[in-house]
Structure formats: structure tokens, C-alpha cells
Scaffold this motif. Structure first.
Motif, mmCIF file in Angstrom:
data_model
loop_
_atom_site.group_PDB
_atom_site.id
_atom_site.type_symbol
_atom_site.label_atom_id
_atom_site.label_comp_id
_atom_site.label_asym_id
_atom_site.label_seq_id
_atom_site.Cartn_x
_atom_site.Cartn_y
_atom_site.Cartn_z
ATOM 1 N N ASN A 1 0.591 -1.592 0.257
ATOM 2 C CA ASN A 1 -0.044 -0.163 0.006
ATOM 3 C C ASN A 1 0.427 1.270 0.056
ATOM 4 O O ASN A 1 1.243 1.256 1.337
ATOM 5 N N THR B 1 -4.482 5.682 -2.168
ATOM 6 C CA THR B 1 -5.160 5.194 -3.439
ATOM 7 C C THR B 1 -4.398 4.099 -3.756
ATOM 8 O O THR B 1 -5.033 3.607 -4.980
ATOM 9 N N GLN B 2 -2.825 3.878 -3.839
ATOM 10 C CA GLN B 2 -2.191 3.630 -4.497
ATOM 11 C C GLN B 2 -1.612 2.026 -3.898
ATOM 12 O O GLN B 2 -1.102 1.941 -2.733
ATOM 13 N N ARG B 3 -1.963 0.975 -4.736
ATOM 14 C CA ARG B 3 -1.318 -0.574 -4.152
ATOM 15 C C ARG B 3 0.061 -0.999 -5.111
ATOM 16 O O ARG B 3 -0.892 -0.722 -6.798
#
Length: 275
Positions: A72, A76-78
Motif C-alpha cells: 500500500n 489510493t495506490q497499491r
């Protein structure tokens, strides 16, 4: 029965020695270290040393290690970490991260490691077994640990596919980690004979909620029946989310009662729970 707990219950917090100590004081000795960053920053070698020292000072059993499968990187970025990526450079990058997490073996022994094959909803292709074999072999060679493949909701990691991979690969001591929540979503009803470890959590049959046992719609008496009939002797590792460790005590008590009833008389158990 040997109950354990994954640090995923605290996945919104970073793993520290203080966090592990609070979990130990709640009644847990068997741990699974959930190696997704930033929850467990396995790039921090000082942290690895501190965790290893804490396990030794408390004379705790060797923990299991859930190998990283996602990072993570932001709200909002994985970043997915998959050893089955189509591009070789991405597979190599995933293995590099996995090997970084396996540096734990320099500081404490590991009971085994749990590994994902692919990402959620990924389709099966025959080359997946080739990539999986290469990854499992490298993990074993790098750290000398036993590997447990977890069932996850995709076409690659069903119980049947994992059994097929075990048969074709002939990797010694390759095991299965049965994840109850994923099994509920996958509709798994058999194949429990070769399970070596578990992840226990619940859901309502629609998404991977990681609720405590008995909080969703999974039929726990039916699951206990299957495990007892399969003569399962491995650990029962809670992998719920939510940080309320008090719920674990109730779940543990209810599961122990079910297990004792099933072992005492399977006929009466089936009648009682309409199985």
C-alpha cells in the motif's frame, strides 16, 4: 488445538515490538507475521532484529511468515507483488521483495511461509505452474523454509489447482494453507485432507471482509466437521481485521467447543447441527 493470530488484525498500524507484546498479553503465543508494507516494514533491518530478539526473549514458538503480495504505497495506490506476472522483470521484482522479507531467517527461525499465487480474480494459464515452480524453488533455496500455498479467489489458487500443482511439481513438503473466508467465497466443500495450516476469518459470501469467526455466514459447524474428519492437526490462525482482540477469546472458545463435540461423537454432532 493450537490457536494463533496474524498481525493482520492490526494492519492499519505498523508492526512494532510493543504491538506484538500487547497481542501476547492478550493470550497469544503463536504468531503469523503479515509482511505487507507499510504494515510490516521488512526493509527495516533494525526492526527485523528487534522482532527476532523479542521472540527469543519471550521463548515463543517460531512464527509463520505471510509473504508480501501487495504494498500500500499511498491512500489510493497499491502495488501488487506477484510471482506470476507475465513480464519477467515484474516476476523478478516480486521475488526480490519476497527475499527481502525472508531476511527474517537471519534473526529467528520460521515455522513456514504462506504464499499467494496470482492476484484476486486472475485467470489460469498453464504457464502459471512454471512460474510458480520457479518461485517456490527460489524461496526454499534462499531461506530453507517450508512453503504453504494459500487458496485465494482466482482460477489459479483453488484447492483443486493447488493439488494439481503439488502433484506436477513434486516439491518436497509443499503444503496448503486453507483460508476459510476465501473458501467461503469460492464455495469450497472438499479437499481438506492435505491442509497443513489455516487462516480463520468470516464474511457474508460476497466480499473478503475478514470478520471474526461467527460474524458472517460461514457454516462453522460444517467446517469443523470436515477438518475433524480430515484429522487436521495444524494450527488455527485468526486472520480477522478490526483490532478488537477480545473477540478472539469468544471465537476461540466456541471453536474449541465445536471441535470437542465433533471429536467426542460425530453422529451426535451431525444431529445437533443438522449436517
Amino acid at each position: 488445538m493450537q490457536f494463533g493470530i496474524s498481525t493482520q488484525i492490526h494492519r492499519s498500524q505498523p508492526v512494532t515490538v510493543d504491538l506484538l507484546e500487547s497481542t501476547r498479553k492478550a493470550g497469544y503465543e503463536h504468531f503469523e507475521l503479515f509482511c505487507n508494507r507499510p504494515h510490516l516494514d521488512f526493509h527495516n533491518r533494525s526492526l527485523l532484529r528487534s522482532i527476532g530478539r523479542w521472540f527469543k526473549e519471550n521463548s515463543l514458538p517460531a512464527p509463520s511468515l505471510h509473504l508480501p503480495f501487495i504494498e500500500n504505497a499511498g491512500p489510493t495506490q497499491r502495488i501488487w507483488i506477484s510471482v506470476l506476472e507475465p513480464e519477467r522483470r515484474h516476476r523478478e521484482a516480486a521475488l526480490d521483495e519476497i527475499k527481502r522479507s525472508l531476511e527474517f531467517v537471519d534473526h529467528l527461525p520460521l515455522a513456514y511461509v504462506v504464499m499467494h499465487l496470482g492476484n484476486p480474480n486472475e485467470t489460469f494459464t498453464p504457464v502459471a505452474f512454471e512460474y510458480a515452480y520457479a518461485a517456490v524453488s527460489q524461496v526454499r533455496a534462499f531461506a530453507g523454509v517450508e512453503v504453504m500455498i494459500e487458496n485465494i479467489p482466482n482460477e489459479i489458487s483453488t484447492i483443486e489447482r493447488i493439488e494439481e500443482f503439488k502433484s506436477l511439481s513434486q516439491v518436497p513438503d509443499l503444503g496448503i494453507c486453507y483460508d476459510t473466508g476465501h473458501g467461503h467465497l469460492q464455495g469450497i466443500s472438499g479437499g481438506f485432507e492435505n491442509i497443513r495450516t489455516t487462516h480463520l476469518h468470516d464474511n457474508h459470501g460476497e466480499k473478503d471482509e475478514h470478520l471474526w469467526p461467527f460474524e458472517g455466514t460461514l457454516n462453522w459447524p460444517a467446517l469443523v466437521e470436515k477438518l475433524v474428519l480430515a484429522k487436521y492437526k495444524g494450527p488455527l490462525v485468526f486472520e480477522a481485521r478490526g483490532e478488537d482482540l477480545s473477540k478472539g477469546s469468544e471465537a476461540r472458545s466456541r471453536l474449541q467447543d465445536l471441535w470437542d463435540e465433533a471429536e467426542n461423537s460425530m453422529e451426535e454432532y451431525r444431529l445437533k447441527y443438522s449436517l
